[in-house]
Write a protein that holds these residues in place. Structure first.
Motif, PDB file in Angstrom:
ATOM      1  N   ASP A  79      47.893   6.939   0.328  1.00 30.92           N
ATOM      2  CA  ASP A  79      48.160   4.875   0.047  1.00 30.92           C
ATOM      3  C   ASP A  79      47.863   4.923   1.246  1.00 30.92           C
ATOM      4  O   ASP A  79      46.608   5.343   1.906  1.00 30.92           O
ATOM      5  CB  ASP A  79      49.636   5.315   0.553  1.00 30.92           C
ATOM      6  CG  ASP A  79      49.796   5.716   1.498  1.00 30.92           C
ATOM      7  OD1 ASP A  79      49.962   6.068   2.886  1.00 30.92           O
ATOM      8  OD2 ASP A  79      51.485   6.462   1.357  1.00 30.92           O
ATOM      9  N   VAL A  80      47.726   3.122   1.616  1.00 32.01           N
ATOM     10  CA  VAL A  80      47.192   2.998   2.547  1.00 32.01           C
ATOM     11  C   VAL A  80      46.642   3.427   3.992  1.00 32.01           C
ATOM     12  O   VAL A  80      46.853   2.517   4.875  1.00 32.01           O
ATOM     13  CB  VAL A  80      47.337   0.986   2.544  1.00 32.01           C
ATOM     14  CG1 VAL A  80      46.693   0.643   0.915  1.00 32.01           C
ATOM     15  CG2 VAL A  80      48.631   0.599   2.891  1.00 32.01           C
ATOM     16  N   CYS A 109      46.284   9.811   4.518  1.00 32.42           N
ATOM     17  CA  CYS A 109      45.691  10.094   3.151  1.00 32.42           C
ATOM     18  C   CYS A 109      45.161  11.439   3.622  1.00 32.42           C
ATOM     19  O   CYS A 109      44.318  12.344   4.643  1.00 32.42           O
ATOM     20  CB  CYS A 109      44.292   9.901   3.420  1.00 32.42           C
ATOM     21  SG  CYS A 109      42.714  10.762   2.450  1.00 32.42           S
ATOM     22  N   ASN A 116      50.158   9.317  -5.551  1.00 32.67           N
ATOM     23  CA  ASN A 116      48.916   7.336  -5.528  1.00 32.67           C
ATOM     24  C   ASN A 116      50.978   7.129  -5.410  1.00 32.67           C
ATOM     25  O   ASN A 116      51.319   6.097  -5.694  1.00 32.67           O
ATOM     26  CB  ASN A 116      48.552   7.287  -6.037  1.00 32.67           C
ATOM     27  CG  ASN A 116      48.153   5.894  -6.433  1.00 32.67           C
ATOM     28  OD1 ASN A 116      48.398   5.023  -4.765  1.00 32.67           O
ATOM     29  ND2 ASN A 116      47.153   5.172  -6.593  1.00 32.67           N
ATOM     30  N   ASN A 152      50.414   4.046  -3.476  1.00 31.59           N
ATOM     31  CA  ASN A 152      49.530   2.349  -3.711  1.00 31.59           C
ATOM     32  C   ASN A 152      50.620   1.655  -5.314  1.00 31.59           C
ATOM     33  O   ASN A 152      50.036   2.406  -5.766  1.00 31.59           O
ATOM     34  CB  ASN A 152      47.825   2.766  -3.833  1.00 31.59           C
ATOM     35  CG  ASN A 152      47.551   3.006  -2.361  1.00 31.59           C
ATOM     36  OD1 ASN A 152      47.679   1.981  -1.089  1.00 31.59           O
ATOM     37  ND2 ASN A 152      47.176   4.029  -2.407  1.00 31.59           N
ATOM     38  N   ASP A 159      44.382   1.867  -8.310  1.00 37.20           N
ATOM     39  CA  ASP A 159      44.002   3.390  -7.664  1.00 37.20           C
ATOM     40  C   ASP A 159      43.471   3.862  -6.659  1.00 37.20           C
ATOM     41  O   ASP A 159      43.460   2.755  -5.568  1.00 37.20           O
ATOM     42  CB  ASP A 159      43.026   3.453  -9.314  1.00 37.20           C
ATOM     43  CG  ASP A 159      43.363   3.007 -10.585  1.00 37.20           C
ATOM     44  OD1 ASP A 159      44.569   3.334 -10.355  1.00 37.20           O
ATOM     45  OD2 ASP A 159      42.782   3.112 -11.103  1.00 37.20           O
ATOM     46  N   VAL A 160      43.773   5.173  -6.541  1.00 38.20           N
ATOM     47  CA  VAL A 160      42.759   5.656  -5.056  1.00 38.20           C
ATOM     48  C   VAL A 160      41.982   6.808  -6.000  1.00 38.20           C
ATOM     49  O   VAL A 160      41.972   7.813  -6.753  1.00 38.20           O
ATOM     50  CB  VAL A 160      44.200   6.076  -4.744  1.00 38.20           C
ATOM     51  CG1 VAL A 160      43.141   6.774  -3.088  1.00 38.20           C
ATOM     52  CG2 VAL A 160      45.134   5.088  -3.705  1.00 38.20           C
ATOM     53  N   ALA A 183      48.390   4.213  -9.893  1.00 33.91           N
ATOM     54  CA  ALA A 183      49.541   3.450  -9.486  1.00 33.91           C
ATOM     55  C   ALA A 183      50.946   4.333  -9.730  1.00 33.91           C
ATOM     56  O   ALA A 183      50.859   4.447 -10.708  1.00 33.91           O
ATOM     57  CB  ALA A 183      49.715   1.906  -9.408  1.00 33.91           C
ATOM     58  N   CYS A 186      40.762   8.789   1.691  1.00 36.39           N
ATOM     59  CA  CYS A 186      40.995   7.449   0.388  1.00 36.39           C
ATOM     60  C   CYS A 186      40.189   6.956   0.244  1.00 36.39           C
ATOM     61  O   CYS A 186      40.210   5.863   1.172  1.00 36.39           O
ATOM     62  CB  CYS A 186      42.668   7.254   0.682  1.00 36.39           C
ATOM     63  SG  CYS A 186      43.850   9.102   0.520  1.00 36.39           S
ATOM     64  N   PRO A 194      41.111   3.751  -1.316  1.00 36.79           N
ATOM     65  CA  PRO A 194      42.864   2.396  -2.313  1.00 36.79           C
ATOM     66  C   PRO A 194      41.504   1.696  -3.044  1.00 36.79           C
ATOM     67  O   PRO A 194      40.153   0.681  -2.420  1.00 36.79           O
ATOM     68  CB  PRO A 194      43.292   1.791  -1.303  1.00 36.79           C
ATOM     69  CG  PRO A 194      43.088   3.014  -0.270  1.00 36.79           C
ATOM     70  CD  PRO A 194      41.889   3.240   0.088  1.00 36.79           C
TER      71      PRO A 194
END
Length: 412
Positions: A55-56, A59, A82, A84, A87-88, A109, A128, A130
């Motif tokens: 996620d933001v 990681c 994931n 978020n 997509d990551v 997601a 990561c 994102p």
């Protein structure tokens, strides 16, 4: 070689759109395969997967024992989750070398995805990427020495689009430099047909066709010109009975079927026109940097699928000549990447030797007068030797396509 729309390159893409890469000599580790292909026997022996949050703000912070700073060497198994809204993409990077040992592209997601890798001693971290957000660098985890006999994944330093743009531009310039010669050869072919000298036209058709067949890494940039110049007949049709077909294969079919020059001349004139328009277009200024390494492999893959089977023979029985031209085209594409691959692909010298050896074998079937032995006249042992040489070459070229894929990279 068939036009770009027919390239069947088998990227490791699952139904959900994921690409998972464990770079063992550049080989893709496909979703669901675990370590059985990409990461070797060691990866498949890993314990239950470690859950890795993507996620933001986090990681890979859950990887590693003792506060997330250490992990045992050898097989590693992960389940990426994931968190978020988009997509990551995630990479597992060795900190000192910046090599990537595992890559998962397009984790949706809320999605979960498992992958495995086998690591030697060193410091590693997850990166990561994102969608629509800055990269997130995970904590460094020190991995211990792998068990004796473990088959370890080999990493690769990523190539970025900026690394590959100069390669694409240089290759495009090489192709442009070949087109005036191709146009001159097509004008000679057209003049032969206009004069009614169809025996000479058959020889000059082959000369021009082989020139075109060396340009395989640029076909994706040719667009509709490639279909016009070197397209294949529609499904259920042959080059002889498909009235909508133009280009080399239609001319080939008519020439070797003994059709009159008056039937062939409109097509040779159109070949000159189409090749001239291609040379004047700006399509070669926009060669995708991904295509050079990808095509270096696909050129030979398609030679096996379409030429070695005789599928593209429209009457000239010159598939072996086309294979020779295809191998020359693959050599050219590979040569453009040599400086980038030298430090990234240990088997590059072996790949170059295999290409040269395959081409030398094919050229033993060119007669002293410049004609070629028909493919279907080869003895069984000759076919076996040819098949083996091309199979070995295409296998060595497959990692080139993977290593040369442009990737995001964090260098700090």
């Amino acid at each position: 070689m068939p036009h770009a729309a027919r390239f069947p390159w088998g990227w490791a893409v699952a139904a959900v759109g994921l690409i998972v890469c464990a770079v063992l000599a550049g080989t893709l580790l496909q979703p669901g395969e675990g370590g059985s292909r990409g990461a070797g026997a060691g990866a498949s022996a890993a314990a239950s997967p470690t859950e890795i949050a993507l996620d933001v703000s986090h990681c890979g912070s859950t990887w590693g024992a003792h506060g997330g700073t250490h992990a045992a060497g050898g097989a590693q198994s992960f389940t990426f989750v994931n968190g978020n809204t988009g997509d990551v993409e995630v990479q597992l990077q060795q900190v000192a070398s910046k090599k990537v040992f595992l890559e998962v592209d397009g984790v949706g997601a809320g999605a979960r995805h498992s992958a495995a890798v086998a690591l030697g001693a060193g410091d590693y971290r997850f990166l990561c990427y994102p969608a629509d957000a800055d990269p997130v660098v995970g904590p460094t985890v020190t991995v211990g020495k792998a068990p004796a006999g473990a088959v370890l994944t080999a990493g690769v330093v990523p190539l970025t689009t900026n690394d590959l743009i100069p390669v694409a531009k240089k290759y495009g310039a090489w192709v442009k430099g070949r087109l005036p010669g191709l146009i001159a050869q097509l004008r000679t072919l057209d003049a032969d047909v206009a004069a009614g000298d169809l025996a000479r036209a058959r020889r000059d058709w082959l000369t021009a066709h082989l020139t075109y067949e060396t340009l395989g890494a640029a076909y994706g940039a040719f667009g509709a010109y490639d279909t016009a110049i070197d397209g294949e007949p529609a499904s259920g049709r042959t080059a002889l009975d498909d009235p909508s077909l133009t280009g080399f294969h239609r001319v080939e079919a008519l020439l070797w079927a003994g059709r009159p020059a008056s039937d062939i001349r409109p097509l040779t004139r159109k070949l000159v026109t189409d090749a001239t328009a291609l040379a004047a277009s700006t399509t070669l200024d926009r060669i995708d940097p991904l295509q050079i390494g990808l095509r270096a492999h696909e050129i030979v893959e398609n030679a096996i699928q379409f030429e070695l089977t005789g599928q593209t023979d429209a009457g000239s029985h010159t598939n072996l000549a086309t294979i020779d031209a295809n191998l020359a085209g693959s050599q050219q594409a590979l040569s453009e990447l040599t400086a980038l691959l030298d430090s990234r692909y240990a088997q590059l010298p072996q790949t170059e030797r295999s290409l040269a050896a395959a081409r030398a074998l094919v050229e033993t079937y060119r007669r002293a007068d410049g004609s070629w032995v028909p493919l279907d006249s080869l003895a069984r042992v000759q076919r076996e030797q040819l098949n083996a040489a091309l199979d070995a070459t295409v296998e060595l070229l497959a990692p080139v396509a993977e290593i040369s894929e442009p990737r995001k990279a964090v260098q700090q």
